[in-house]
Design a protein around this motif. Structure first.
Motif, short mmCIF file in Angstrom:
data_model
loop_
_atom_site.label_atom_id
_atom_site.label_comp_id
_atom_site.label_asym_id
_atom_site.label_seq_id
_atom_site.Cartn_x
_atom_site.Cartn_y
_atom_site.Cartn_z
N LEU A 190 49.33 28.28 38.90
CA LEU A 190 48.93 28.75 40.01
C LEU A 190 49.72 29.62 40.76
CD1 LEU A 190 48.55 24.92 41.28
CD2 LEU A 190 46.47 26.70 40.90
N ALA A 191 51.01 29.54 40.44
CA ALA A 191 51.86 30.78 41.21
C ALA A 191 51.53 32.19 40.39
CB ALA A 191 53.40 30.29 40.97
N LEU A 227 48.65 33.65 41.62
CA LEU A 227 48.78 34.27 43.17
C LEU A 227 49.55 35.49 42.97
CD1 LEU A 227 48.43 33.95 45.92
CD2 LEU A 227 50.48 32.40 46.17
N LEU A 245 47.23 38.46 41.81
CA LEU A 245 46.08 38.71 42.86
C LEU A 245 46.86 39.56 43.71
CD1 LEU A 245 43.79 35.54 43.80
CD2 LEU A 245 43.51 37.48 42.28
N LEU A 246 48.18 39.24 44.23
CA LEU A 246 48.88 40.09 45.14
C LEU A 246 49.39 41.31 44.75
CD1 LEU A 246 50.88 37.08 46.80
CD2 LEU A 246 48.89 38.25 47.65
N THR A 283 56.23 30.91 35.35
CA THR A 283 55.39 31.74 36.43
C THR A 283 55.17 33.11 35.99
OG1 THR A 283 56.02 30.22 38.24
CG2 THR A 283 55.22 32.39 38.89
N TYR A 292 52.00 35.06 35.00
CA TYR A 292 51.46 36.15 35.68
C TYR A 292 51.40 37.43 34.65
CZ TYR A 292 52.81 40.52 37.88
OH TYR A 292 52.82 41.72 38.31
N LYS A 294 43.49 41.47 39.17
CA LYS A 294 43.56 42.56 40.16
C LYS A 294 43.64 43.76 39.39
CE LYS A 294 46.39 44.43 44.03
NZ LYS A 294 46.38 45.86 43.68
N TYR A 302 36.05 38.08 40.86
CA TYR A 302 37.04 37.32 41.63
C TYR A 302 36.38 35.67 42.05
CZ TYR A 302 40.78 40.51 43.09
OH TYR A 302 41.76 41.40 42.79
N LEU A 329 38.44 32.26 40.77
CA LEU A 329 38.73 31.44 41.63
C LEU A 329 38.16 30.09 41.12
CD1 LEU A 329 39.04 33.59 44.89
CD2 LEU A 329 41.10 32.53 43.80
#
Length: 324
Positions: free
Chosen positions: A8-9, A12, A15-16, A91, A95, A101, A300, A304
């Motif tokens: 999950l992290a 995120l 995406l960021l 994490t 990632y 992204k 996206y 999600l």
């Protein structure tokens, strides 16, 4: 639970910030390993069909072993330090495996060039994310190439690694990534890789068999949630998902074509040679560069939705097994 929270992290973070260009991405290290081993092994094995085939098997085994062992050792080492260290390591590993992204950003570079009327610039931009020849593509051809790579990589670059991470953490994810990266580098049916890359290509077909089909179903569901034609997406998925030389590539391309109500695929040039390929979808309306933006919206939504479903299933399994 640590692996799930890390997924999950990691999602995120992707995406960021995506993939920072100032950092040397670990997947490029895997690519460098593949290139090194290919040169080394080709010198050892005879330049015959049989020699190249078994050389390709050796390369695949070594790449998978190294690419899986390194993250396994990192996670194992962090586990001896503390729980927080293991979470941070997992994490980061998660990632690095996701490309939501980055896929959107790279395809939007093509969109921006087309929107500005810069066809040569759009050809250059799309050449960075597809394997076909792009020098002679018109606006429709450039757009189709970008939309198709968004559709295909929704599975290869996001849903498939996410599924492997949900099952077995980042170590499983890197196991998958090693195979997928090999396929993208040596899995071509040309004179150079027809035999040397055959094992890697077939192995990629095997590990992507379930993820590609699951990605197609999830994309159908996401198409309805994101305002696209879910009924047509399901229709084209069922009808055209086998319209590709690869058993997996057309799964999500078919859904994308149906959801956007356009026709994708067809004949394309690779390495100076024309390949005749069946079309995917119905020509219900003209392809336009806005379809790249629409494809990313569906990308996206699918990512999600997949993360939500995988997480809920993982939590349910952990709860039933008494590990929560």
């Amino acid at each position: 639970m640590i692996s799930l929270l890390a997924l999950l992290a990691g999602f995120l973070l992707d995406l960021l910030i995506g993939d920072p260009h100032f950092l040397y991405h670990p997947v490029r290290l895997v690519g460098a390993l593949i290139s090194f081993l290919e040169k080394w092994i080709r010198k050892l094995f005879p330049k015959t069909e049989r020699g190249e085939f078994f050389g390709g098997i050796l390369m695949a085994v070594l790449v998978i072993a190294v690419t899986t062992a390194v993250p396994a050792l990192l996670v194992f080492g962090a586990s001896f330090w503390c729980v927080q260290a293991r979470f941070v390591v997992e994490t980061i590993l998660c990632y690095w495996l996701l490309a939501t992204k980055s896929l959107k950003d790279e395809s939007m570079k093509v969109y921006d060039k087309l929107a500005a009327g810069d066809l040569p610039g759009s050809r250059q931009a799309v050449s960075m994310i597809v394997g076909r020849d792009t020098a002679a593509l018109d606006e429709k051809g450039v757009t189709k190439a970008a939309v198709e790579t968004v559709a295909e990589n929704t599975s290869d670059g996001i849903i498939a690694p996410m599924l492997f991470m949900a099952v077995g953490g980042p170590v499983f994810g890197w196991f998958y990534k090693s195979i997928n990266t090999m396929d993208s580098m040596v899995g071509y049916k040309n004179d150079k890789y027809l035999y040397f890359g055959r094992f890697a290509a077939k192995l990629d077909d095997v590990v992507n068999f379930l993820p590609a089909r699951l990605s197609g179903v999830l994309m159908v569901l996401a198409s309805g949630l994101s305002g696209f034609d879910r009924a047509n997406a399901w229709k084209i998925f069922r009808r055209d998902r086998k319209n590709h030389a690869s058993p997996n590539s057309a799964q999500t391309e078919a859904v994308m074509a149906g959801a956007l109500r356009i026709q994708l695929a067809g004949d394309a040039w690779y390495f100076g040679k024309l390949y005749q390929k069946p079309t995917i979808g119905d020509d219900l309306r003209p392809v336009e560069y806005e379809d790249i933006r629409r494809a990313n919206r569906l990308l996206y939504a699918t990512a999600l939705l997949s993360l939500l479903i995988f997480s809920l299933v993982k939590i349910l399994i952990l709860a039933l097994s008494g590990r929560m």
